[in-house]
Design a protein around this motif. Structure first.
Motif, PDB file in Angstrom:
ATOM      1  N   UNK A   1      30.808  94.203  43.283  1.00 56.25           N
ATOM      2  CA  UNK A   1      30.335  94.065  41.898  1.00 56.25           C
ATOM      3  C   UNK A   1      28.951  93.429  41.780  1.00 56.25           C
ATOM      4  N   UNK A   2      28.290  93.276  42.924  1.00 56.96           N
ATOM      5  CA  UNK A   2      26.875  92.914  42.869  1.00 56.96           C
ATOM      6  C   UNK A   2      26.578  91.426  42.771  1.00 56.96           C
ATOM      7  N   UNK A   3      27.627  90.568  42.789  1.00 57.45           N
ATOM      8  CA  UNK A   3      27.340  89.133  42.805  1.00 57.45           C
ATOM      9  C   UNK A   3      26.684  88.727  44.113  1.00 57.45           C
TER      10      UNK A   3
ATOM     11  N   UNK B   1       9.365  88.006  53.913  1.00 57.36           N
ATOM     12  CA  UNK B   1       9.148  87.904  52.470  1.00 57.36           C
ATOM     13  C   UNK B   1      10.445  87.929  51.686  1.00 57.36           C
TER      14      UNK B   1
ATOM     15  N   UNK C   1      13.364  90.631  46.476  1.00 51.98           N
ATOM     16  CA  UNK C   1      13.097  89.584  47.473  1.00 51.98           C
ATOM     17  C   UNK C   1      13.972  88.351  47.304  1.00 51.98           C
ATOM     18  N   UNK C   2      14.733  88.279  46.194  1.00 54.74           N
ATOM     19  CA  UNK C   2      15.655  87.144  46.054  1.00 54.74           C
ATOM     20  C   UNK C   2      17.061  87.676  46.271  1.00 54.74           C
TER      21      UNK C   2
ATOM     22  N   UNK D   1       9.005  94.783  50.047  1.00 53.43           N
ATOM     23  CA  UNK D   1      10.426  94.749  49.685  1.00 53.43           C
ATOM     24  C   UNK D   1      10.610  94.900  48.176  1.00 53.43           C
TER      25      UNK D   1
ATOM     26  N   UNK E   1      25.964  81.880  50.926  1.00 52.78           N
ATOM     27  CA  UNK E   1      27.055  81.231  50.198  1.00 52.78           C
ATOM     28  C   UNK E   1      28.393  81.475  50.895  1.00 52.78           C
TER      29      UNK E   1
ATOM     30  N   UNK F   1      18.021  82.309  58.496  1.00 51.24           N
ATOM     31  CA  UNK F   1      17.574  81.451  57.395  1.00 51.24           C
ATOM     32  C   UNK F   1      16.845  80.215  57.928  1.00 51.24           C
ATOM     33  N   UNK F   2      17.521  79.502  58.831  1.00 43.54           N
ATOM     34  CA  UNK F   2      16.981  78.220  59.285  1.00 43.54           C
ATOM     35  C   UNK F   2      15.685  78.372  60.085  1.00 43.54           C
TER      36      UNK F   2
ATOM     37  N   UNK G   1      13.759  85.787  50.165  1.00 43.63           N
ATOM     38  CA  UNK G   1      14.236  84.454  49.788  1.00 43.63           C
ATOM     39  C   UNK G   1      15.736  84.544  49.641  1.00 43.63           C
ATOM     40  N   UNK G   2      16.416  84.039  50.652  1.00 46.68           N
ATOM     41  CA  UNK G   2      17.848  84.292  50.767  1.00 46.68           C
ATOM     42  C   UNK G   2      18.654  83.038  50.476  1.00 46.68           C
ATOM     43  N   UNK G   3      19.741  83.207  49.717  1.00 46.49           N
ATOM     44  CA  UNK G   3      20.716  82.133  49.530  1.00 46.49           C
ATOM     45  C   UNK G   3      21.976  82.547  50.292  1.00 46.49           C
TER      46      UNK G   3
ATOM     47  N   UNK H   1      12.227  84.466  55.707  1.00 47.60           N
ATOM     48  CA  UNK H   1      10.987  84.160  54.997  1.00 47.60           C
ATOM     49  C   UNK H   1       9.823  84.967  55.551  1.00 47.60           C
TER      50      UNK H   1
END
Lengths: 357, 429
Positions: B58-60, B38, B10-11, B7, B44, B29-30, B40-42, B35
């Motif tokens: 805008x890429x946030x 590979x 990865x974040x 990838x 929101x 995620x859960x 690593x996801x947040x 994972x």
């Protein structure tokens, strides 16, 4: 044992010293809103109990009774208000949610530990297989815990407040020293001062989004947006009070400066600042209070991480615990606001002359 | 374990709105599916659909749970213009239309009963006299939907029009969507629907779960119809990313799609056996956060209309069955036809334009690469995926008004409606 054999005047002198120490310590206690400690110590040191007990009643008893009355009224009245999310939570329900938020924090920490353990294992396996280049160390990406949200809000408010101070104090000094500047800036200050943070927010958001294009810089966009909104609103009290403090400096001091032929820098540092300091600090205290209030609103509206977002998310959740959790947040916000105010007050007492206190 | 995809990024940060159909994200995620790839996801939560879309543009945010209409509308420049694409369709069905108690009391008089219960599906024809009654008193009849290009807006309009009520038109210089309307539709964020209806600002709404069941639980309204009854197995949400992101990070896009397909499979596995666990996860405050029983009401295959009137709707939330996750061009084209029908697309477009637009937004090629990769990993079976489809579902007439839809002929489809724009028609012309 020695006390028994001491002549009275020595004993009196020793007690006098003890009282003086207590009086000195009392100043520190008062900073933290603990004025009731000194009278207790005085009684312990052998002072007359009467007036001291009255003092304790005034500084500790009455507030405690008031809080108890408030809690009782809350517990009685809350269940009578039925909302669509169930009854308004009483103190017990709020306490329960405070405990549950702490449990969430512990659970999230445990999950983070598991994540790191898995990462260790994965990377160890990769190293064993000779694929060092595939090894990755990453931070845990979980939901922010309640404490993390508090920490984010505190960082944001201080950053915004420091930027505001860095702008407001020099500009305030300029306004105070020069009538021309003062006349020029006054209308602008008067117009921008009453503007609500919520009105600034869309403008700040747009500008930051346009100017701060990278997302991997030092700060995240959302942090900057919240912080600058805080800056824009907490600027004014400091600015106005600084200008006022500088302008109302003692004329004798100004004349002394003229006679000694001091250059501008020395005049500001040695004469102007020290005498304007009490008012500057008053301004700073007000600013920090305003900043904290503004920040929560900005976070709520812009959905930026922090306590404000916590409140808004809970409101959107609409579960049977949401109201109680929001109340936990309200109390947290209040306590932190109080702590911040005390902090500024402490700094003010440390930096300014007692005559002006 | 097979070779992991290499990838590029990865974040990742993905946005979602607090609705049960964000489930694939929460589960991926859960359950560690992200994972495994590979990643690593947040995750929101976002305030509303507009904020969510703007933050993706805008890429946030690197990607988000989106309304099926959002990538299409953004790409054709209705609202905010940006080329948004989707390799993954998140679910089928899952919405309902709810009216306030007062409106329900009036409506009930016009609904035939069977065994003491109203006969379903309920047509908007039963609402028509109520709306006319409001008009006679000089009051407007208002309903809420979640976004101008939302599934809910088109479903609500479809239902109203099928019952002979005009839901109003859009023009390029009047984007209120209330021109010639019998029922005034306006935007309200999903979580605020029940409270807005309680306040009397709207008399009903069309929204995803849990906000219809919430109205029943709180005793403030009655769901009258689910979207399953308006259009059987309609596509609801998609996972949207910017075209730029997919171009720059092709492997990341495939890896994300893999994790989401696995989550969808998990959600539908063994006849919804995992739904109870899914409900518990979704009820956590960082995801949907509503009470578990409210989420469970629809996630576990039942739906409560009137208080006590619980009916089986096994396919109310479909995450993987019926090829729910495959991005069909015909689904995209249906949304485009509705945008044209109500004037969001102001000019007539040839059939070819519909096909081209669908092909530029929906990315079955990415989906199929992810599916191949899952089959190689031994995590899925070949028959789980519609390999070899041309991207068009067979023509279907399973709509509440029985009008047949064939994705190959959008203009012919539009011609069959009595309310709505067709051919070269323009609003007011």
């Amino acid at each position: 044992m020695t006390a028994l054999t001491d002549p009275t005047h020595v004993k009196a002198a020793r007690q006098e010293r003890r009282f003086a120490r207590i009086t000195r310590a009392d100043k520190v206690f008062r900073l933290f809103g603990l004025a009731w400690i000194a009278p207790l110590l005085r009684i312990a040191a052998g002072d007359q109990p009467g007036p001291n007990l009255r003092e304790i009643w005034r500084t500790l008893g009455i507030p405690l009774v008031a809080i108890a009355l408030f809690l009782a009224a809350w517990a009685v009245l809350a269940p009578r208000v039925q909302t669509s999310l169930g009854a308004v939570p009483g103190p017990a329900a709020v306490w329960e949610q405070a405990v549950s938020l702490n449990e969430d924090y512990l659970r999230e920490t445990a999950k983070a530990d598991d994540f790191y353990a898995r990462q260790e294992a994965r990377n160890a396996k990769l190293i064993a297989a000779g694929k060092e280049d595939a090894v990755k160390w990453r931070d845990y990406t979980g939901a922010p815990t309640y404490y993390a949200q508090i920490w984010t809000s505190l960082q944001t408010v201080f950053f915004g407040f420091l930027v505001a101070t860095a702008i407001a104090v020099p500009v305030g000094i300029l306004c105070g020293l020069s009538p021309v500047m003062s006349a020029g800036l006054n209308p602008l200050i008067q117009i921008f001062k009453p503007v609500s943070p919520l009105a600034w927010l869309p403008i700040v958001t747009m500008i930051i989004s346009a100017v701060y294009a990278t997302n991997d810089g030092l700060f995240s966009k959302s942090f900057l947006i919240s912080a600058i909104t805080v800056t824009l609103c907490s600027l004014w009290p400091t600015l106005i009070n600084t200008a006022l403090g500088v302008a109302s400096i003692d004329k004798d001091l100004v004349n002394v400066g003229r006679v000694l032929n001091l250059d501008t820098r020395t005049r500001i540092v040695k004469l102007v600042l020290p005498s304007a300091l009490p008012l500057i600090f008053t301004g700073l205290r007000l600013s920090l209070g305003v900043g904290w209030m503004v920040l929560i609103a900005a976070e709520m509206l812009a959905q930026n991480p922090g306590l404000g977002k916590f409140v808004w998310d809970e409101f959107q959740n609409g579960s049977s615990q949401s109201l109680a959790r929001i109340m936990v947040a309200v109390l947290t916000i209040g306590l932190i606001g109080y702590a911040l105010d005390r902090l500024m007050f402490a700094l003010q007492t440390m930096f300014t002359f007692s005559a002006n206190r | 374990m097979a070779e992991m995809l290499d990838v590029e990024k990865d974040e990742l940060k993905f946005g979602f709105i607090k609705l049960t159909d964000m489930a694939p994200l929460a589960i991926a995620y859960e359950k560690g599916f992200f994972e495994d790839e590979g990643l690593f996801v947040t995750l929101e939560p976002q305030a509303n659909w507009k904020v969510l879309l703007d933050r993706v543009i805008d890429g946030q945010l690197d990607g988000a749970h989106m309304l099926a209409g959002q990538p299409l509308a953004a790409t054709i420049g209705y609202g905010t213009e940006a080329h948004i694409v989707t390799p993954f369709s998140m679910d089928l069905n899952g919405n309902g239309i709810t009216v306030s108690n007062a409106v329900w009391e009036e409506m009930k008089k016009n609904i035939p009963e069977e065994g003491g219960k109203p006969v379903h599906p309920i047509s908007a024809a039963a609402l028509k006299p109520v709306v006319q009654g409001y008009k006679a008193q000089g009051k407007s009849f208002n309903m809420g939907m979640v976004f101008p290009v939302s599934t809910h807006n088109y479903e609500l309009r479809y239902w109203l029009a099928a019952g002979g009520l005009n839901p109003g038109f859009y023009t390029p210089d009047n984007t209120s969507g209330q021109i010639d309307a019998d029922v005034l539709l306006s935007v309200t964020p999903p979580p605020q629907m029940p409270s807005t209806m309680e306040a009397g600002t709207i008399d009903g709404y069309c929204v995803g779960e849990p906000w219809n069941q919430q109205a029943v639980f709180k005793g403030i309204g009655v769901p009258v119809i689910t979207d399953y009854e308006i259009w059987k197995n309609n596509p609801e949400k998609v996972f949207g990313l910017t075209d730029t992101f997919v171009q720059e990070n092709p492997n990341t896009a495939i890896a994300v799609t893999k994790a989401l397909i696995r989550a969808a499979m998990w959600l539908d596995a063994d006849d919804n056996a995992n739904r109870a666990e899914a409900v518990e996860i979704l009820s956590r405050s960082q995801y949907v956060g509503a009470d578990a029983e409210v989420i469970a009401a629809s996630m576990t295959g039942t739906f409560e209309y009137e208080k006590g009137d619980v009916r089986e709707v096994p396919d109310f939330n479909v995450f993987f069955r019926h090829n729910a996750t495959y991005p069909y061009y015909s689904d995209a084209i249906w949304y485009l036809t509705q945008m044209r029908r109500w004037g969001q697309i102001a000019e007539a477009k040839p059939d070819a334009w519909y096909a081209e637009t669908a092909a530029s937004v929906y990315l079955p090629e990415v989906y199929l690469k992810a599916a191949e990769s899952l089959i190689d990993d031994g995590l899925a079976a070949r028959e789980d995926f519609p390999f070899g489809t041309d991207g068009y579902k067979p023509a279907t007439a399973e709509f509440i008004d029985g009008v047949e839809y064939d994705g190959h002929a959008p203009n012919a489809y539009l011609d069959r409606f009595s309310i709505g724009l067709k051919g070269d028609e323009k609003v007011g012309g």
